[in-house]
Structure formats: structure tokens, C-alpha cells
Design a protein around this motif. Structure first.
Motif, mmCIF file in Angstrom:
data_model
loop_
_atom_site.group_PDB
_atom_site.id
_atom_site.type_symbol
_atom_site.label_atom_id
_atom_site.label_comp_id
_atom_site.label_asym_id
_atom_site.label_seq_id
_atom_site.Cartn_x
_atom_site.Cartn_y
_atom_site.Cartn_z
ATOM 1 N N ARG A 16 -7.992 -7.201 -1.945
ATOM 2 C CA ARG A 16 -7.549 -7.620 -0.616
ATOM 3 C C ARG A 16 -6.035 -7.777 -0.628
ATOM 4 N NH1 ARG A 16 -12.039 -6.611 0.390
ATOM 5 N NH2 ARG A 16 -13.576 -7.716 1.679
ATOM 6 N N ILE A 17 -5.420 -7.546 0.537
ATOM 7 C CA ILE A 17 -3.979 -7.724 0.682
ATOM 8 C C ILE A 17 -3.746 -8.660 1.864
ATOM 9 C CG2 ILE A 17 -1.752 -6.608 1.052
ATOM 10 C CD1 ILE A 17 -3.100 -3.988 0.103
ATOM 11 N N ILE A 18 -2.978 -9.699 1.636
ATOM 12 C CA ILE A 18 -2.634 -10.636 2.702
ATOM 13 C C ILE A 18 -1.279 -10.240 3.276
ATOM 14 C CG2 ILE A 18 -2.117 -13.033 3.276
ATOM 15 C CD1 ILE A 18 -4.020 -13.898 1.089
ATOM 16 N N ALA A 19 -1.257 -9.957 4.559
ATOM 17 C CA ALA A 19 -0.007 -9.633 5.250
ATOM 18 C C ALA A 19 0.540 -10.902 5.881
ATOM 19 C CB ALA A 19 -0.251 -8.572 6.315
ATOM 20 N N SER A 20 1.807 -11.176 5.619
ATOM 21 C CA SER A 20 2.401 -12.416 6.113
ATOM 22 C C SER A 20 2.806 -12.337 7.574
ATOM 23 C CB SER A 20 3.627 -12.781 5.264
ATOM 24 O OG SER A 20 3.261 -13.026 3.929
ATOM 25 N N SER A 21 2.994 -11.128 8.094
ATOM 26 C CA SER A 21 3.468 -10.983 9.468
ATOM 27 C C SER A 21 2.927 -9.694 10.065
ATOM 28 C CB SER A 21 5.002 -10.962 9.500
ATOM 29 O OG SER A 21 5.486 -9.782 8.873
ATOM 30 N N ALA A 22 3.143 -9.538 11.365
ATOM 31 C CA ALA A 22 2.701 -8.320 12.044
ATOM 32 C C ALA A 22 3.426 -7.092 11.501
ATOM 33 C CB ALA A 22 2.937 -8.460 13.547
ATOM 34 N N SER A 23 4.720 -7.239 11.194
ATOM 35 C CA SER A 23 5.470 -6.093 10.665
ATOM 36 C C SER A 23 4.969 -5.707 9.275
ATOM 37 C CB SER A 23 6.968 -6.409 10.627
ATOM 38 O OG SER A 23 7.235 -7.533 9.812
ATOM 39 N N LEU B 132 1.346 2.830 5.085
ATOM 40 C CA LEU B 132 1.258 3.264 3.689
ATOM 41 C C LEU B 132 -0.134 3.772 3.332
ATOM 42 C CD1 LEU B 132 3.270 0.343 2.012
ATOM 43 C CD2 LEU B 132 4.012 2.720 2.249
ATOM 44 N N GLY B 133 -1.042 3.734 4.303
ATOM 45 C CA GLY B 133 -2.381 4.249 4.070
ATOM 46 C C GLY B 133 -3.384 3.222 3.595
ATOM 47 N N ILE B 134 -3.042 1.944 3.682
ATOM 48 C CA ILE B 134 -3.976 0.889 3.281
ATOM 49 C C ILE B 134 -5.006 0.697 4.394
ATOM 50 C CG2 ILE B 134 -4.211 -1.505 2.552
ATOM 51 C CD1 ILE B 134 -2.590 0.297 0.644
ATOM 52 N N ALA B 135 -6.269 0.643 4.026
ATOM 53 C CA ALA B 135 -7.343 0.524 5.015
ATOM 54 C C ALA B 135 -7.266 -0.813 5.748
ATOM 55 C CB ALA B 135 -8.698 0.669 4.332
ATOM 56 N N GLU B 136 -7.569 -0.773 7.033
ATOM 57 C CA GLU B 136 -7.501 -1.976 7.865
ATOM 58 C C GLU B 136 -8.397 -3.091 7.335
ATOM 59 O OE1 GLU B 136 -6.557 -4.649 10.589
ATOM 60 O OE2 GLU B 136 -5.726 -2.642 10.852
ATOM 61 N N ASP B 137 -9.603 -2.735 6.872
ATOM 62 C CA ASP B 137 -10.540 -3.779 6.431
ATOM 63 C C ASP B 137 -10.141 -4.416 5.101
ATOM 64 O OD1 ASP B 137 -11.081 -1.721 4.695
ATOM 65 O OD2 ASP B 137 -13.193 -1.500 5.245
ATOM 66 N N LYS B 138 -9.088 -3.909 4.496
ATOM 67 C CA LYS B 138 -8.596 -4.476 3.244
ATOM 68 C C LYS B 138 -7.478 -5.501 3.488
ATOM 69 C CE LYS B 138 -7.323 -2.655 -1.316
ATOM 70 N NZ LYS B 138 -7.025 -1.418 -2.066
#
Length: 349
Positions: free
Chosen positions: A119-126, A134-140
Motif C-alpha cells: 500500500r502507498i499512503i499519499a499525503s496530498s492530492a498532488s 507513475l502507473g500505480i493502481a488506484e486501489d493501492k
């Protein structure tokens, strides 16, 4: 870590031991912090650090259900590059766009790390948008704030006690009760942060009771000292080094200055806002804030390339401290109130 404990997670922190004088094990707010030797500061130490990170995971494998890496850094790439999912617990990685490389291009090893972690945690919308590009799946991808800011106690007695503690630890931090303190965390990677502060030398010269504490350490420390000395402000801008806990610094300070390197924007900024201190930020920091927060804090922005904007902002803070403080008070309502751990439970076997 308090939110993790409340969610039923038993947490333990592993981090680099950056100074020999630091103990290898401490407890912070009930959480065990273990420090790994040989921080990754050179090719030789990188290899040593990698071996010790892998050894630490292998030694603790039986009791680990999840690994969380707070950045796409050397520790994260070491784990993913050397351990398959069968040899390690699921890995959750927090991703933030690099402040020093905003082009969006990532080294291949970093991109491989993003693709292989669970899993990848995105800190912001950007950050979220860049991960998708970069091709990372949305559900990840999970969207979560950097931290849940907790208010630091800053009543008169706490502030007096904090200043005494800091003075006893480093006499350079000895200040009178009338002194105003601006806290500025820096990476000391180059002299850009010091140059920005030096641009406000007129304000500093004219306001002798104001002290700026430029905290941190790094390879550019000699250049920074030279820069401050050449500007004639080395007696007012103190470089006291690093601190294992920033709480006393925040209790003693009256304002937070985020430097051009954006050091401190992830933890210091929300904590300072929650604690009611005035803030001053580079205009570029708006890219890493929620739109509502960036709009509200816009009167607190300065342009590091300008020779007068930081000076003007400091004068505004000094002459009318309530103005910037009221903005911080309003910004407090926009801070995230909780972290959602629900999406992580499915990863724990």
C-alpha cells in the motif's frame, strides 16, 4: 503513534542513530524507539545500514504484522529490493513528492519500490495524482494526512520551564523573558535557508530582542555559519544543532519560520498551528497544503528569492503578532482530526 495504539496496533519505531551520544533504545509517549547504527550517510555506511535494517526485520519477523516506512527512502528501497513478500510482512509506504526534485521523475529503484510495496499512503492530492501518473493502481493508494497534530502545552509556566531546560542543555539558547523566539528547522544541506534569513538582516539588526533558532545539522553547517557571520547576524541567529525531542523548542518559541528547503512542513507546521503559534512559510509550500489551508495561510507566505519579503513578514509579525496568530487559530479548524486505519487491517495476516 497514539492514534495507532487507539486503533489496536502495537507499534515500535526503528530509526537511524544519527549521533553516537544518542541511546540505542528510548520510549516516547509509550512507544519503544530503537535506533539502528550506521545511518546512511555515505556509500560505506549505506551498505552497513542496509545490512542492519534487514537483520532487524529478520530478528523481529515473528512478531511483525506490518511494516510502515515514513518515506520513499533508503530503508524502504532496501527492504523491498532484498526481501520478497514471503520473507517480510506487508509494507506500507508514505509517499510525498520530493521537495528537491519536483519534476516528477523518479529513479528506477524508487519506482520499483512503489510498485512492490503493498500500500502507498499519499499525503496530498498532488501526491495522489503523481502516483497515478507513475502507473500505480488506484486501489493501492490511500489518502491520509501526514500526521494528526496535537497541541503542545504552552502556558506561561510551561514556556518558562522549557526555556530553562534548553538553557541548561545549551547556553547559546539562554534568553530573557522579553526575548521573542522564531524557530526555524533546517536541513543544513546547503546555505539557501541561511541566505533567506540573512535577507532579513535589517529587521534582525533593528529588533535585538528577537532570536532566530536555526535548528538541525548537516554538511553545510560551516557555510551557514559563514553566511550568518558575513551578514552580521550570527549573535541573533543561533544554530544549536539537533534535538531528540522538539517539544521544549515549541514551548519556548513564539513563531515558526519554514525555510526555503521546506524542512518542518510535515510535522512542525501542523503541530505549531494546533498549538497556536504564528507561522511564516515560503510561497512554494502552498503546493504541499490542502487548497483551503493554503488560501488561509497565504498572508503568511514569503518569496525566498525576494530580498524584502521575509523582512516585511517578520516586521508584520513583530508589530502586530495577533494578526498571524489569528490566522493560525483559524487554520487549526482545518487540521485532520483522525487517521483511518481501516484500510490497513486487510493487510495484517
Amino acid at each position: 503513534m497514539g492514534e495507532a495504539s487507539e486503533a489496536g496496533l502495537d507499534t515500535e519505531v526503528f530509526t537511524a542513530r544519527w549521533h553516537r551520544s544518542w541511546p540505542t533504545r528510548i520510549i516516547v509517549d509509550g512507544t519503544v524507539v530503537r535506533r539502528i547504527e550506521s545511518p546512511p550517510t555515505s556509500a560505506l555506511y549505506n551498505r552497513r545500514f542496509a545490512r542492519q535494517v534487514l537483520q532487524t526485520i529478520q530478528e523481529n519477523r515473528a512478531r511483525l504484522d506490518l511494516i510502515y516506512c515514513d518515506a520513499l527512502d533508503y530503508a524502504a528501497t532496501t527492504i523491498v529490493s532484498n526481501l520478497s513478500i514471503s520473507d517480510r510482512p506487508p509494507l506500507v509506504l508514505r509517499y510525498r513528492q520530493s521537495y528537491s526534485n519536483r519534476s516528477g521523475a523518479l529513479p528506477r529503484k524508487s519506482l520499483d519500490t512503489l510498485r512492490k510495496c503493498e500500500r502507498i499512503i499519499a499525503s496530498s492530492a498532488s501526491d495522489h495524482r503523481q502516483l497515478l501518473s507513475l502507473g500505480i493502481a488506484e486501489d493501492k493508494i490511500l489518502r491520509q494526512p501526514d500526521c494528526i497534530a496535537k497541541q503542545v502545552q504552552r502556558d506561561d509556566e510551561s514556556r518558562r520551564s522549557a526555556r530553562i531546560v534548553l538553557r541548561n542543555a545549551n547556553y547559546d539558547l539562554n534568553v530573557a523573558g522579553s526575548n521573542k523566539i522564531v524557530l526555524c528547522p533546517s536541513r543544513f544541506a546547503d546555505s539557501e535557508d541561511a541566505k533567506a534569513i540573512a535577507s532579513a538582516y535589517r529587521f534582525i539588526d533593528e529588533h535585538e530582542p528577537v532570536r532566530i533558532w536555526l535548528t538541525g545539522d548537516g554538511p553545510a553547517r560551516p557555510q551557514i555559519s559563514d553566511c550568518l557571520r558575513q551578514a552580521g547576524i550570527h549573535r541573533s541567529v543561533i544554530t544549536p544543532g539537533v534535538f531528540s525531542s522538539p517539544i521544549e523548542l515549541l514551548q519556548a518559541a513564539d513563531a515558526l519560520l519554514i525555510p526555503p528547503s521546506l524542512e518542518g512542513i510535515q510535522w512542525f507546521l501542523p503541530t505549531v498551528i494546533a498549538s497556536g503559534l504564528s507561522v511564516m512559510l515560503p510561497r512554494e509550500s502552498a503546493r504541499f497544503l490542502a487548497p483551503e489551508m493554503a488560501s488561509l495561510l497565504s498572508p503568511c507566505f514569503y518569496d525566498p528569492a525576494s530580498s524584502v519579503e521575509l523582512d516585511s513578514l517578520l516586521r508584520k509579525w513583530q508589530s502586530s503578532p495577533a494578526t498571524l496568530k489569528n490566522i493560525a487559530t483559524k487554520a487549526r479548524a482545518l487540521l485532520p482530526q483522525r487517521i483511518n486505519f481501516d484500510a490497513l487491517w486487510s493487510l495484517i495476516r
